[in-house]
Design an enzyme around this catalytic site. Structure first.
Site, PDB file in Angstrom:
ATOM      1  N   SER A  13      10.438  26.828 -28.087  1.00  0.00           N
ATOM      2  CA  SER A  13      11.239  25.588 -27.983  1.00  0.00           C
ATOM      3  C   SER A  13      11.852  25.236 -29.332  1.00  0.00           C
ATOM      4  CB  SER A  13      10.358  24.420 -27.528  1.00  0.00           C
ATOM      5  OG  SER A  13       9.909  24.637 -26.229  1.00  0.00           O
ATOM      6  N   ARG A  52      15.895  25.269 -30.687  1.00  0.00           N
ATOM      7  CA  ARG A  52      16.454  24.047 -31.278  1.00  0.00           C
ATOM      8  C   ARG A  52      16.904  24.288 -32.718  1.00  0.00           C
ATOM      9  NH1 ARG A  52      13.376  22.904 -27.100  1.00  0.00           N
ATOM     10  NH2 ARG A  52      13.507  20.946 -25.936  1.00  0.00           N
ATOM     11  N   ARG A  75      17.695  29.364 -10.622  1.00  0.00           N
ATOM     12  CA  ARG A  75      16.972  28.151 -11.039  1.00  0.00           C
ATOM     13  C   ARG A  75      17.872  26.917 -10.962  1.00  0.00           C
ATOM     14  NH1 ARG A  75      13.638  29.263 -16.340  1.00  0.00           N
ATOM     15  NH2 ARG A  75      12.745  27.280 -15.722  1.00  0.00           N
ATOM     16  N   SER A  89      11.389  16.218 -17.967  1.00  0.00           N
ATOM     17  CA  SER A  89      11.857  17.545 -18.370  1.00  0.00           C
ATOM     18  C   SER A  89      12.509  17.466 -19.741  1.00  0.00           C
ATOM     19  CB  SER A  89      12.868  18.088 -17.352  1.00  0.00           C
ATOM     20  OG  SER A  89      13.575  19.172 -17.934  1.00  0.00           O
ATOM     21  N   ASP A 141       3.625  25.125 -19.438  1.00  0.00           N
ATOM     22  CA  ASP A 141       3.739  26.584 -19.556  1.00  0.00           C
ATOM     23  C   ASP A 141       2.372  27.271 -19.603  1.00  0.00           C
ATOM     24  OD1 ASP A 141       6.480  26.343 -19.520  1.00  0.00           O
ATOM     25  OD2 ASP A 141       6.691  26.362 -21.694  1.00  0.00           O
TER      26      ASP A 141
HETATM   27  C1  S3P Z   1      11.161  23.704 -22.662  1.00  0.00           C
HETATM   28  C2  S3P Z   1      10.812  22.792 -21.720  1.00  0.00           C
HETATM   29  C3  S3P Z   1       9.973  23.092 -20.547  1.00  0.00           C
HETATM   30  C4  S3P Z   1       9.259  24.444 -20.693  1.00  0.00           C
HETATM   31  C5  S3P Z   1      10.151  25.523 -21.245  1.00  0.00           C
HETATM   32  C6  S3P Z   1      10.704  25.108 -22.595  1.00  0.00           C
HETATM   33  C7  S3P Z   1      12.004  23.269 -23.813  1.00  0.00           C
HETATM   34  O1  S3P Z   1      10.777  23.099 -19.388  1.00  0.00           O
HETATM   35  O2  S3P Z   1       8.727  24.848 -19.452  1.00  0.00           O
HETATM   36  O3  S3P Z   1       9.429  26.739 -21.395  1.00  0.00           O
HETATM   37  O4  S3P Z   1      12.091  23.985 -24.810  1.00  0.00           O
HETATM   38  O5  S3P Z   1      12.594  22.177 -23.725  1.00  0.00           O
HETATM   39  P1  S3P Z   1      11.143  21.723 -18.605  1.00  0.00           P
HETATM   40  O6  S3P Z   1      11.804  20.857 -19.589  1.00  0.00           O
HETATM   41  O7  S3P Z   1      12.077  22.129 -17.514  1.00  0.00           O
HETATM   42  O8  S3P Z   1       9.852  21.193 -18.087  1.00  0.00           O
END
Ligand code: S3P
Length: 436
Positions: free
Chosen positions: A24, A28, A125, A170, A319
């Protein structure tokens, strides 16, 4: 398609492990570095396929990104919020939901048209959860099933601010809206039912933007600029989780974990493990010169007890549910993971992939609607199981194979490269054998 064969591991395990940069945070870092004024540099960037897709997308939009040969050290000459160029062709985002959803937010603010594509999993998705809000802000978005599925074509421009409450927490959706909010003429707000990972908020502040957090509501005013930053990305706790499970489940183990991301919105697995009887031995943490906390800790072999994971806790370990299912097969009593609906729409349906594979291995695991029920402890037996090309299912089933009697074959393990390119190297470091 590569498969891996392995057997129960019985020699004692010890060592100190370091992990690739958090996925993540790596996405970013590339996004924020590209949109900043000035030169950013990052160390320990994840060079897995998902982050490479994000990087190539920004390169295709004219951002100059240089990296070391292994891809983990990255220097980005930022273009600022208004310096991206229309890409010459469509942007392929592989398996990466994070890339597609967060980039949609950035593209909603660009005065050009872009098409985003992905592999078959990503193309199935749901994207309406992002595109519906970006349309409300004024972006013109086309995609299959009225903008729900990729390929998505986004024509952005000047945006209107929105104030929305998400039905499902999310971070990807929240991040897309907040980044689009930087291009809106006014203040954009997002409220979540439970706080999801807050990396985008932390990065926005760290890169110099003003945001306001009031409980579960976060607001950002448009027209701000981001300023370049440089830092090292902590190791991915979602990757470390597979080795945390190895330390707990394999007998006579004591493993040290170094430089791991320790953000409150990501450490649900740590809290659940503590309830199950496997507390971390912490060696301290700090945030020095970084937007995020990093920690060192150790874990050792433990007997586990079952636990209950409620809906409110899920975003903080979303996750880690596949590996938690494996851990729960070895815990005394019942483990109940409530309302895990979101697992149905990950890289694969992870409720179904884990129940199918672990049942074949002899586990007592089932679902009632979207709640997962596991009864333990059950001895597992090796089987031929399918990752369904989902990296976290693949790694969870490899860990399950290491505690199973007989031989385990996990099909389609190439997908592990999307998030954890050094996974097999770390198994080698622990002298765990397998055959690819
Ligand atoms: C993520 C958010 C999560 C996670 C993904 C990475 C992110 O998904 O499952 O592996 O980096 O913002 P969701 O935001 O759809 O829950």
């Amino acid at each position: 398609m590569t498969q891996v064969r392995l057997k129960k591991h019985s020699a004692p395990l010890s060592g100190t492990l370091s992990f690739p940069g958090d996925k993540s945070l790596s996405h970013r870092a590339i996004i924020f570095g590209s949109l900043s004024e000035g030169i950013s540099s990052f160390k320990n960037v994840l060079s897995g396929e998902d982050c490479v897709c994000t990087r190539e997308a920004f390169e295709a939009m004219g951002v100059d990104i240089k990296s070391s040969s292994d891809g983990t050290e990255v220097v980005i000459i930022g273009k600022g919020l208004h310096g991206l160029k229309e890409p010459k062709k469509e942007l392929y985002l592989g398996n990466s939901g994070t890339s597609m959803r967060i980039l949609s937010g950035v593209l909603a603010g660009q005065p050009f048209k872009t098409t985003l594509t992905g592999d078959p999993s990503l193309s199935s998705r749901p994207m309406k959860r992002v595109t519906s809000y970006l349309r409300q802000m004024g972006a013109v978005i086309e995609g299959r099933d009225d903008g729900n599925f990729a390929p998505l074509t986004i024509k952005g421009g000047k945006l209107k601010p929105i104030d929305v409450s998400l039905a499902v927490s999310s971070a990807q959706v929240k991040s897309a809206i907040l980044l689009a909010g930087l291009y809106a003429n006014g203040t954009t707000s997002v409220t979540e039912p439970v706080l999801s990972r807050d990396h985008t908020e932390l990065f926005l502040r760290y890169f110099g933007a003003n945001i306001k957090q009031e409980g579960l509501k976060v607001s950002i005013a448009g027209g701000q600029t981001l300023n370049a930053k440089s830092f090292e990305i902590p190791g991915d706790i979602s990757s470390a989780a597979f080795f945390m499970a190895i330390a707990i489940l394999l007998k006579d183990s004591a493993i040290k974990f170094q430089n791991i991301l320790f953000n409150e919105t990501r450490i649900g697995i740590v809290k659940v493990l503590e309830r199950m009887g496997a507390p971390l031995m912490s060696a301290g943490h700090d945030k020095l010169g970084r937007p995020e906390m990093m920690a060192d800790f150790s874990l050792m072999t433990q007997k586990l007890r079952g636990t209950e994971v409620m809906r409110e806790e899920l975003p903080s370990l979303i996750d880690e549910i596949p590996i938690l299912c494996v851990l729960a097969t070895q815990a005394q009593g019942k483990t109940v993971i409530h309302d895990a609906d979101e697992l149905r729409v990950k890289e694969t349906d992870r409720i179904d992939s884990m129940i199918t594979a672990l049942s074949l291995m002899g586990a007592k695991i089932k679902s009632e609607k979207n709640t997962i029920l596991i009864e333990g402890p059950t001895p597992l037996k090796g089987a031929v199981v399918d990752s369904r090309k989902d990296h976290r299912t693949a790694m969870s089933l490899i860990v399950a194979g290491l505690i199973a009697e007989g031989e385990q074959t996990v099909k389609d393990v190439d997908c592990i490269n999307t998030s954890f390119p050094t996974f097999f190297k770390l198994l080698d470091q622990l002298k765990i054998s397998y055959q690819l």
